[in-house]
Scaffold this motif. Sequence first.
Motif, PDB file in Angstrom:
ATOM      1  N   THR A  59       0.804  -1.225   0.000  1.00  0.00           N
ATOM      2  CA  THR A  59       0.000   0.000   0.000  1.00  0.00           C
ATOM      3  C   THR A  59       0.833   1.270   0.000  1.00  0.00           C
ATOM      4  N   GLY A  60       2.148   1.145   0.032  1.00  0.00           N
ATOM      5  CA  GLY A  60       3.007   2.314   0.057  1.00  0.00           C
ATOM      6  C   GLY A  60       3.264   2.872   1.434  1.00  0.00           C
ATOM      7  N   LYS A  61       2.776   2.196   2.460  1.00  0.00           N
ATOM      8  CA  LYS A  61       3.034   2.600   3.841  1.00  0.00           C
ATOM      9  C   LYS A  61       3.348   1.355   4.653  1.00  0.00           C
ATOM     10  N   PRO A  62       3.923   1.515   5.851  1.00  0.00           N
ATOM     11  CA  PRO A  62       4.265   0.327   6.644  1.00  0.00           C
ATOM     12  C   PRO A  62       3.047  -0.566   6.884  1.00  0.00           C
ATOM     13  N   LEU A  63       3.285  -1.871   6.760  1.00  0.00           N
ATOM     14  CA  LEU A  63       2.265  -2.865   7.037  1.00  0.00           C
ATOM     15  C   LEU A  63       2.188  -3.055   8.553  1.00  0.00           C
ATOM     16  N   VAL A  64       0.990  -3.005   9.114  1.00  0.00           N
ATOM     17  CA  VAL A  64       0.826  -3.144  10.563  1.00  0.00           C
ATOM     18  C   VAL A  64       0.125  -4.463  10.864  1.00  0.00           C
ATOM     19  N   LEU A  65       0.815  -5.332  11.592  1.00  0.00           N
ATOM     20  CA  LEU A  65       0.292  -6.632  11.982  1.00  0.00           C
ATOM     21  C   LEU A  65      -0.062  -6.602  13.462  1.00  0.00           C
ATOM     22  N   GLN A  66      -1.235  -7.151  13.811  1.00  0.00           N
ATOM     23  CA  GLN A  66      -1.643  -7.201  15.210  1.00  0.00           C
ATOM     24  C   GLN A  66      -2.270  -8.551  15.534  1.00  0.00           C
ATOM     25  N   SER A  67      -2.154  -8.923  16.793  1.00  0.00           N
ATOM     26  CA  SER A  67      -2.888 -10.062  17.337  1.00  0.00           C
ATOM     27  C   SER A  67      -4.001  -9.524  18.226  1.00  0.00           C
ATOM     28  N   SER A  68      -4.872 -10.407  18.699  1.00  0.00           N
ATOM     29  CA  SER A  68      -5.909  -9.981  19.632  1.00  0.00           C
ATOM     30  C   SER A  68      -5.307  -9.492  20.939  1.00  0.00           C
ATOM     31  N   ALA A  69      -4.152 -10.029  21.306  1.00  0.00           N
ATOM     32  CA  ALA A  69      -3.485  -9.571  22.531  1.00  0.00           C
ATOM     33  C   ALA A  69      -3.074  -8.111  22.429  1.00  0.00           C
ATOM     34  N   CYS A  70      -2.750  -7.656  21.226  1.00  0.00           N
ATOM     35  CA  CYS A  70      -2.395  -6.248  21.036  1.00  0.00           C
ATOM     36  C   CYS A  70      -3.571  -5.335  21.359  1.00  0.00           C
ATOM     37  N   LYS A  71      -4.787  -5.897  21.327  1.00  0.00           N
ATOM     38  CA  LYS A  71      -5.990  -5.092  21.555  1.00  0.00           C
ATOM     39  C   LYS A  71      -6.588  -5.335  22.937  1.00  0.00           C
ATOM     40  N   GLY A  72      -5.871  -6.097  23.763  1.00  0.00           N
ATOM     41  CA  GLY A  72      -6.313  -6.254  25.137  1.00  0.00           C
ATOM     42  C   GLY A  72      -6.748  -7.635  25.555  1.00  0.00           C
ATOM     43  N   ARG A  73      -6.718  -8.612  24.648  1.00  0.00           N
ATOM     44  CA  ARG A  73      -7.100  -9.969  25.029  1.00  0.00           C
ATOM     45  C   ARG A  73      -5.845 -10.703  25.484  1.00  0.00           C
ATOM     46  N   ALA A  74      -5.672 -10.828  26.780  1.00  0.00           N
ATOM     47  CA  ALA A  74      -4.430 -11.354  27.355  1.00  0.00           C
ATOM     48  C   ALA A  74      -4.140 -12.765  26.850  1.00  0.00           C
ATOM     49  N   GLY A  75      -2.895 -12.985  26.403  1.00  0.00           N
ATOM     50  CA  GLY A  75      -2.437 -14.303  25.994  1.00  0.00           C
ATOM     51  C   GLY A  75      -2.790 -14.690  24.576  1.00  0.00           C
ATOM     52  N   ALA A  76      -3.635 -13.884  23.896  1.00  0.00           N
ATOM     53  CA  ALA A  76      -4.096 -14.242  22.549  1.00  0.00           C
ATOM     54  C   ALA A  76      -3.168 -13.628  21.500  1.00  0.00           C
ATOM     55  N   GLY A  77      -1.900 -14.033  21.558  1.00  0.00           N
ATOM     56  CA  GLY A  77      -0.898 -13.439  20.667  1.00  0.00           C
ATOM     57  C   GLY A  77      -0.781 -14.125  19.326  1.00  0.00           C
ATOM     58  N   TYR A  78      -1.744 -14.960  18.968  1.00  0.00           N
ATOM     59  CA  TYR A  78      -1.621 -15.778  17.763  1.00  0.00           C
ATOM     60  C   TYR A  78      -1.537 -14.918  16.494  1.00  0.00           C
ATOM     61  N   GLY A  79      -0.840 -15.484  15.512  1.00  0.00           N
ATOM     62  CA  GLY A  79      -0.738 -14.838  14.208  1.00  0.00           C
ATOM     63  C   GLY A  79       0.608 -15.092  13.570  1.00  0.00           C
ATOM     64  N   GLY A  80       0.608 -15.661  12.379  1.00  0.00           N
ATOM     65  CA  GLY A  80       1.816 -16.045  11.660  1.00  0.00           C
ATOM     66  C   GLY A  80       1.663 -17.491  11.206  1.00  0.00           C
ATOM     67  N   PHE A  81       2.755 -18.225  11.145  1.00  0.00           N
ATOM     68  CA  PHE A  81       2.682 -19.660  10.871  1.00  0.00           C
ATOM     69  C   PHE A  81       1.904 -20.330  11.999  1.00  0.00           C
ATOM     70  N   PHE A  82       0.958 -21.218  11.631  1.00  0.00           N
ATOM     71  CA  PHE A  82       0.152 -21.867  12.662  1.00  0.00           C
ATOM     72  C   PHE A  82      -0.166 -23.288  12.236  1.00  0.00           C
ATOM     73  N   TRP A  83      -0.053 -24.208  13.189  1.00  0.00           N
ATOM     74  CA  TRP A  83      -0.330 -25.625  12.949  1.00  0.00           C
ATOM     75  C   TRP A  83      -1.455 -26.055  13.873  1.00  0.00           C
ATOM     76  N   ARG A  84      -2.590 -26.461  13.273  1.00  0.00           N
ATOM     77  CA  ARG A  84      -3.691 -27.005  14.057  1.00  0.00           C
ATOM     78  C   ARG A  84      -3.608 -28.517  14.011  1.00  0.00           C
ATOM     79  N   ALA A  85      -3.404 -29.113  15.188  1.00  0.00           N
ATOM     80  CA  ALA A  85      -3.262 -30.566  15.304  1.00  0.00           C
ATOM     81  C   ALA A  85      -4.611 -31.189  15.692  1.00  0.00           C
ATOM     82  N   PRO A  86      -4.736 -32.522  15.583  1.00  0.00           N
ATOM     83  CA  PRO A  86      -6.035 -33.166  15.850  1.00  0.00           C
ATOM     84  C   PRO A  86      -6.417 -33.133  17.324  1.00  0.00           C
ATOM     85  N   LYS A  87      -7.663 -32.793  17.562  1.00  0.00           N
ATOM     86  CA  LYS A  87      -8.189 -32.805  18.919  1.00  0.00           C
ATOM     87  C   LYS A  87      -8.513 -34.240  19.318  1.00  0.00           C
TER      88      LYS A  87
END
Length: 635
Positions: free
Chosen positions: A508-536
């Motif tokens: 977009t011609g400006k810095p890309l801003v990446l955030q997780s839910s933890a950045c917005k106040g949800r404690a511990g919810a820092g997910y985002g990036g490479f992710f592997w969901r294994a079988p429950k």
Amino acid sequence: MRGPVKVVVAGVNGYGRHHLQNVRRLAAAGRAELAGVCDLRPPAGLDVPVSADLAALVGRTGAEVAVIATPIHTHAPLAAAALRAGAHVLLEKPPAPSVEEFGTISAAVAETGRACQVGFQSLGSDAIAAAREVLGEPVRSIGVAGAWTRPLAYYTRSAWAGRRRLDGVDVMDGALTNPFAHAVASALAVAGADTVDSIDGIELELYRANAIESDDTSSARLRLADGTVIAITVSLCSDRRTEPYLHLHGETRSARLFYTLDEIEAGGVRTGFARTDLLGNLIAHIRDGADLLVPLARTGGFTRLLDAIRRAPEPRPVEGRFVRTEPSRLVLPGIEGLVVRAAEDLATLSELGFPGSLGSVGRPWPETVLRVGAREVASYVQRGDLQATDAPRPHLHPVRTLGGTVVTETQPDDHVHHFGVGVAISDVDGANFWGGSTYVRGEGPTMLPNHGRQRRRTLRPVDGGYAESLDWVGPDGTVLAGEDRTLTARPVADAWALDFAFTLTGRTGKPLVLQSSACKGRAGAGYGGFFWRAPKGSAGLAVFTAEASGEEAVHGSVTPWLALTSDAWSLLFVQTTGLDPWFVRVAEYPGVGPALAWDEPLAVPGRVDRAITVVVADGPLAPGRARDLAAEAAP
């Protein structure tokens, strides 16, 4: 008139829900406004006028567009009523169950001068025009292959499901005319067979394994006025969902168009194309004079085939000895391979010996897989059936150990937006590329019309795997980021390793801003990036690093490697570029990934590079063995 276009939606309890979501997405972009809903059984909580009379609703609301997603046999009267009431129409496919009713709609279009766009969404793809040129020579024939699975409940979803006629009225809910209608329409569009008189001859073979009136497994071979042959073979009785495609035949070359994905495979390389939303195009036609992509007249060839099916004899039942009965569905074992051969040879099912030839003369479905030696260990999937709220993206699933144990899960009940192995970020410049709800500070998880998708530009084979380029497209169509990705497989000791690397670059011609839910106040919810969901439900789940063990101790830790193990399998994650905190879940569900934006937004002025190696092993790994294997596996 300027400003948002007022839209009413008729039929909102089935596929119409998708149209409601789409109107809300366009409303967020200032292009549309949901003005009302027409339905006999409208859902609760709609903050707009509701009526069972579409023409009256158009008049009451001043709607400029009526989206019609009602049963097929209601299309003609509703479309004509909406047009005469003053609205342009987006009409779900197929447009009508007969040539006569198609003529009824055409007459209303001519009388009113208003537009009727037909919802063959695949015809909004740039891949259609590209398919005509991809061979570098004329497309002389087209084979169409489609193999999906449908549960028994699919045929009881409504009174007209699986019916040819209902109370003396044509319905025509068969495999060729409804679920695979886009396949037929795409083939006709590539061939330029838009009108009723484009088709010279039609051969039909209609079968049914299920106890229904219409076809669930069929062939149609069309001979066009210019000599082109289109051979279509489809089934709803496969044991899994595949991505259907058009096999394009030239004099000396061939290619495949995967119409649900907007991708063309030629010379071993897949190329992706953009798709224009048909409601957005209709709005652009009304406001800006843009050409309609799928005007009613362009669907005459499809209607000619549908009418031939309407007049054809009843589908022939498939003998029970060829059918595998499962608790929730019926399967024709080997139908996938037969469908592939039919598309390659331009043959009909009977010419290939169906049903007696099931499982004996087939060919493998064209898919993207990772191999270690001769063994397939993972499928790399791009699905064409996902909703916007899933944040569609390519992913690995299933991934298997060398012993054959599956170590990924996709769309589980607990998080339907989890898809095997891939890259997903909950907030990229305000767009949700994770799927599901968005965490809003002070409000919590909220479903917003802000979902993006990863659209493939190219996928090409490299030694041991694939190199891929992707566009990260926001909800309004803006390309927010580009990604270059590689994924390869190699043997490691008595296991195998996945090397996965990606580079994100802002567009977009400006810095890309990446955030997780933890950045917005949800404690511990820092997910985002490479992710592997294994079988429950895997027995003996455990997680550890070199320094600690247990979910609470390793979640958020910063360490080069982490192991997630069970009694049957182990996954050893080794960060090889960058060192991010580990996001870990075990008790709620098993999932692991390094977090790009753990609790603070990550501003990317140029690009961000990450790489990870995952060792996939049978059985549990002891901590000492995991440490040694991490050192051995690092590239």
